[in-house]
Write a protein that holds these residues in place. Structure first.
Motif, PDB file in Angstrom:
ATOM      1  N   THR A   1       0.834  -1.206   0.000  1.00 12.44           N
ATOM      2  CA  THR A   1       0.000   0.000   0.000  1.00 12.44           C
ATOM      3  C   THR A   1       0.864   1.250   0.000  1.00 12.44           C
ATOM      4  O   THR A   1       0.601   2.204  -0.738  1.00 12.44           O
ATOM      5  CB  THR A   1      -0.951  -0.016   1.214  1.00 12.44           C
ATOM      6  N   LEU A   2       1.917   1.260   0.813  1.00 13.50           N
ATOM      7  CA  LEU A   2       2.828   2.406   0.843  1.00 13.50           C
ATOM      8  C   LEU A   2       3.533   2.587  -0.502  1.00 13.50           C
ATOM      9  O   LEU A   2       3.735   3.726  -0.956  1.00 13.50           O
ATOM     10  CB  LEU A   2       3.845   2.249   1.972  1.00 13.50           C
ATOM     11  N   ASP A   3       3.898   1.477  -1.146  1.00  9.26           N
ATOM     12  CA  ASP A   3       4.521   1.557  -2.471  1.00  9.26           C
ATOM     13  C   ASP A   3       3.567   2.201  -3.482  1.00  9.26           C
ATOM     14  O   ASP A   3       3.977   3.026  -4.302  1.00  9.26           O
ATOM     15  CB  ASP A   3       4.946   0.173  -2.971  1.00  9.26           C
ATOM     16  N   LYS A   4       2.283   1.825  -3.426  1.00  9.16           N
ATOM     17  CA  LYS A   4       1.295   2.405  -4.340  1.00  9.16           C
ATOM     18  C   LYS A   4       1.135   3.899  -4.089  1.00  9.16           C
ATOM     19  O   LYS A   4       1.026   4.688  -5.025  1.00  9.16           O
ATOM     20  CB  LYS A   4      -0.050   1.696  -4.184  1.00  9.16           C
ATOM     21  N   LEU A   5       1.113   4.301  -2.812  1.00  7.61           N
ATOM     22  CA  LEU A   5       1.034   5.720  -2.479  1.00  7.61           C
ATOM     23  C   LEU A   5       2.243   6.468  -3.041  1.00  7.61           C
ATOM     24  O   LEU A   5       2.103   7.537  -3.645  1.00  7.61           O
ATOM     25  CB  LEU A   5       0.985   5.912  -0.958  1.00  7.61           C
ATOM     26  N   HIS A   6       3.421   5.888  -2.827  1.00 11.14           N
ATOM     27  CA  HIS A   6       4.656   6.513  -3.296  1.00 11.14           C
ATOM     28  C   HIS A   6       4.642   6.670  -4.813  1.00 11.14           C
ATOM     29  O   HIS A   6       5.042   7.714  -5.350  1.00 11.14           O
ATOM     30  CB  HIS A   6       5.867   5.684  -2.854  1.00 11.14           C
ATOM     31  N   ASP A   7       4.158   5.652  -5.527  1.00 12.15           N
ATOM     32  CA  ASP A   7       4.088   5.708  -6.991  1.00 12.15           C
ATOM     33  C   ASP A   7       3.174   6.837  -7.473  1.00 12.15           C
ATOM     34  O   ASP A   7       3.352   7.355  -8.580  1.00 12.15           O
ATOM     35  CB  ASP A   7       3.593   4.378  -7.568  1.00 12.15           C
ATOM     36  N   LYS A   8       2.204   7.222  -6.642  1.00 16.29           N
ATOM     37  CA  LYS A   8       1.284   8.306  -7.008  1.00 16.29           C
ATOM     38  C   LYS A   8       1.745   9.652  -6.452  1.00 16.29           C
ATOM     39  O   LYS A   8       1.015  10.641  -6.530  1.00 16.29           O
ATOM     40  CB  LYS A   8      -0.121   7.973  -6.515  1.00 16.29           C
ATOM     41  N   GLY A   9       2.939   9.668  -5.844  1.00 19.92           N
ATOM     42  CA  GLY A   9       3.496  10.921  -5.340  1.00 19.92           C
ATOM     43  C   GLY A   9       3.071  11.275  -3.932  1.00 19.92           C
ATOM     44  O   GLY A   9       3.268  12.407  -3.484  1.00 19.92           O
TER      45      GLY A   9
END
Length: 144
Positions: free
Chosen positions: A129-137
């Motif tokens: 989930t944190l990786d997905k957030l990071h990918d969206k900035g």
């Protein structure tokens, strides 16, 4: 902790210990673990990715250690509650004061065949989930 623990300095940090406790979260968020001999733990540090087998039944038990009536694909009678890979998170090092300050490390669970994180592992879910957030900035913060 004054400095980061690594596979290179862990032996020195654990020099006065005889055992190490490792644990991961089950699907109910309950910490499930075991105590292993320090020599076994240190032998794992020789691997590129320190990991060991951990019985998948922790994903098939409820909070009362009773097996769920509906079993998961990763943990069931048919596959003999096979082992999953437990990777040691060295950054999670703590000592447990109420257990004579035994060294403690969290683990993350992975599929032993694919090397992918397990969907049933709460720590892996958080990481994805944190990786997905990071990918969206975006980023997430917790605590103070």
């Amino acid at each position: 902790m004054a400095h980061a623990i690594t596979s290179k300095n862990v032996a020195e940090i654990l020099k006065d210990d005889r055992a190490v406790k490792v644990a991961g979260c089950d699907v109910d968020g309950i910490l499930r673990g075991k105590v292993m001999a320090k020599s076994k733990f240190l032998s794992l540090m020789k691997q590129d990715e320190p990991e060991f087998g951990f019985c998948s039944v922790i994903f098939g038990w409820d909070m009362h250690d009773q097996t769920y009536t509906r079993e998961l694909k990763i943990s069931n009678k048919d596959n003999g509650y096979r082992d999953v890979s437990a990777r040691i998170d060295l950054s999670s090092f703590r000592r447990i004061p109420w257990e004579d300050y035994i060294p403690f490390f969290l683990v993350n669970f992975y599929d032993p065949d694919t090397g992918q994180t397990l969907s049933a592992c709460p720590r892996s879910l958080l990481s994805r989930t944190l990786d997905k957030l990071h990918d969206k900035g975006f980023s997430a913060m917790a605590g103070g």
